[in-house]
Design an enzyme around this catalytic site. Structure first.
Site, short mmCIF file in Angstrom:
data_model
loop_
_atom_site.label_atom_id
_atom_site.label_comp_id
_atom_site.label_asym_id
_atom_site.label_seq_id
_atom_site.Cartn_x
_atom_site.Cartn_y
_atom_site.Cartn_z
N SER A 96 0.83 -1.21 0.00
CA SER A 96 0.00 0.00 0.00
C SER A 96 0.86 1.26 0.00
O SER A 96 0.55 2.23 -0.70
CB SER A 96 -0.94 0.02 1.22
N SER A 143 -17.76 5.43 -0.72
CA SER A 143 -18.08 4.90 -2.05
C SER A 143 -18.68 5.96 -2.97
O SER A 143 -18.76 5.75 -4.18
CB SER A 143 -19.07 3.72 -1.92
N CYS A 244 -6.71 7.99 -11.03
CA CYS A 244 -5.69 7.55 -10.06
C CYS A 244 -6.09 6.22 -9.44
O CYS A 244 -5.25 5.32 -9.27
CB CYS A 244 -5.53 8.59 -8.94
N LEU A 245 -7.38 6.08 -9.12
CA LEU A 245 -7.86 4.83 -8.53
C LEU A 245 -7.70 3.67 -9.51
O LEU A 245 -7.42 2.54 -9.10
CB LEU A 245 -9.32 4.97 -8.10
N ALA A 248 -4.21 2.48 -9.08
CA ALA A 248 -4.04 1.77 -7.81
C ALA A 248 -4.73 0.41 -7.84
O ALA A 248 -4.19 -0.59 -7.36
CB ALA A 248 -4.58 2.62 -6.66
N ARG A 249 -5.93 0.36 -8.41
CA ARG A 249 -6.66 -0.91 -8.48
C ARG A 249 -5.91 -1.92 -9.33
O ARG A 249 -5.93 -3.13 -9.03
CB ARG A 249 -8.06 -0.66 -9.07
N LEU A 344 -3.36 -25.31 8.44
CA LEU A 344 -2.36 -25.24 9.50
C LEU A 344 -2.94 -25.48 10.89
O LEU A 344 -2.19 -25.54 11.87
CB LEU A 344 -1.64 -23.89 9.48
N GLY A 345 -4.26 -25.60 10.99
CA GLY A 345 -4.84 -25.82 12.30
C GLY A 345 -4.52 -24.69 13.26
O GLY A 345 -4.50 -23.52 12.88
N GLU A 369 -10.09 1.29 -2.27
CA GLU A 369 -10.06 1.48 -3.73
C GLU A 369 -11.32 0.88 -4.37
O GLU A 369 -11.29 0.34 -5.48
CB GLU A 369 -8.81 0.85 -4.36
#
Length: 390
Positions: A96, A143, A244-245, A248-249, A344-345, A369
């Site tokens: 990030s 959103s 821009c998003l 990033a996405r 992995l329990g 995002e």
């Protein structure tokens, strides 16, 4: 030293050249030697490992697609995706940090900034001399960012900015913030706000169960006077922050698969070594089912992002295609993390293994995002032509 072996069931390495494999190996080695040995401790303490920043800059992880004349690496989007995949295999929060710096700070300055803004900021951001953050989300507008309240008014050769942004990665230590706010005409514009400007503060967000090794905060603007020369001149309206998003996405689509690959590799190794009822648990049908389904979903995701990289390099990738890949990769990664934890329990909940850390991190990645549901609606609108948002 990490024992990680990257899953490649459909031999996708054969589709990429030696140059990309060298880039991947350099990031992988850095993750193995610099990030993986310390990340569990920093996540447990909810502290960001700032000492990693110079190494990330040296590897070209800050703005790798930015041209070399501005300090970037001048790489294409396949290289960028591969780098983000390796980085998030280490930790979503560290990826990030790189995504914000490159996709959300350097990209808008490069795409929409003046010649002077590009010269002033991009080389310093690429080298890590300056760190940045991106201010879009508000306390009451996530959103639906176009309903933002943050705005600025004219004041001679300055503007006066007021408002609050929330859930901002890198905010507590960022030197600059690319902030989106409404101008006096109600149009969204981007501004470069520098730390030290009077009335600008970045309180840190505490008590997170997710992205614990990432620094998150608010951006508070209390009548901050910003020179008009700091306004990004190349765009007005929501096209700016949404582009821009998209950047990033795209990085998340690759990165989240990296987290999935790390979880799968951990579970596979454990299933081969852990014995119950006289044989390795990997020999039991239910464990094989889990592992087979994990690698199948990862492989489908790998093919999706590889094709997306090709389209992105040809400037043909649509926002909706990027949206689909982001949603798919994160959903895949969450499912793989949860199944791997079961393999992995009880050991799966400990810091000796990365599974719970990945799982908790991905609970943020599935929301930021664009949430899982919002991305579904973006796909729905794209295929039907009907807007379900309003």
């Amino acid at each position: 030293m990490s024992q990680y072996r990257s899953p490649d069931y459909y031999l996708l390495d054969e589709l990429i050249s030696e140059e990309y494999l060298l880039i991947r190996d350099s990031v992988r080695q850095w993750v193995n030697t610099q990030l993986s040995p310390i990340i569990e401790d920093y996540a447990q303490r909810a502290e960001f490992p700032r000492q990693l920043l110079p190494g990330m800059a040296e590897l070209g992880l800050f703005g790798p697609t930015i041209p070399e004349e501005y300090g970037g690496a001048g790489l294409d989007y396949l290289a960028y995706g591969i780098m983000m995949q390796e980085l998030e295999r280490g930790d979503s929060g560290i990826r990030s940090t790189a995504s914000v710096q490159g996709s959300l700070v350097m990209y808008p300055i490069y795409a929409f900034g003046s010649a002077e803004q590009k010269r002033n900021y991009l080389p310093k951001l690429a080298s890590g001399e300056l760190m940045g953050c991106f201010g879009l989300t508000e306390p009451d507008h996530g959103s639906n960012p176009s309903a933002m309240i943050s705005r600025f008014e004219d004041d001679g050769d300055h503007v006066v900015l007021n408002g609050t942004k929330m859930w901002i990665s890198n905010a507590p230590f960022a030197d600059i913030a690319v902030v989106w706010a409404k101008n006096p005409d109600g149009k969204v514009q981007g501004l470069i706000v520098e730390r030290g400007m009077e009335g600008f503060s970045t309180p840190e967000t505490h008590n997170k169960w997710s992205l614990r090794a990432s620094a998150t905060g608010e951006l508070v603007f209390d009548s901050v006077r910003v020179p008009k020369s700091h306004i990004l001149p190349g765009v007005a309206g929501m096209r700016g922050p949404l582009s821009c998003l998209n950047q990033a996405r795209y990085g998340i689509a690759w990165g989240a698969l990296g987290a999935a690959m790390d979880c799968y590799d951990t579970a596979l190794r454990y299933a081969r070594e852990r014995e119950q009822f006289g044989k390795p648990i990997g020999g039991f049908q239910l464990q094989q089912k889990k592992l087979a389904e994990m690698i199948t979903e990862i492989t489908k995701g790998q093919l999706l992002v590889w094709r997306l990289a090709t389209l992105k390099n040809e400037d043909r990738a649509t926002p909706a295609q990027i949206s689909m890949a982001k949603r798919n990769s994160v959903a895949t990664a969450l499912h793989v993390a949860r199944e791997a934890r079961q393999v992995l329990g009880a050991m799966g909940i400990t810091g000796e293994y990365p599974l719970m850390r990945h799982m908790m991190n991905l609970e943020s990645v599935v929301t930021y995002e664009g949430t899982h549901d919002i991305h579904l609606l973006i796909t729905g609108m794209d295929i039907t032509g009907i807007n379900a948002f309003s």
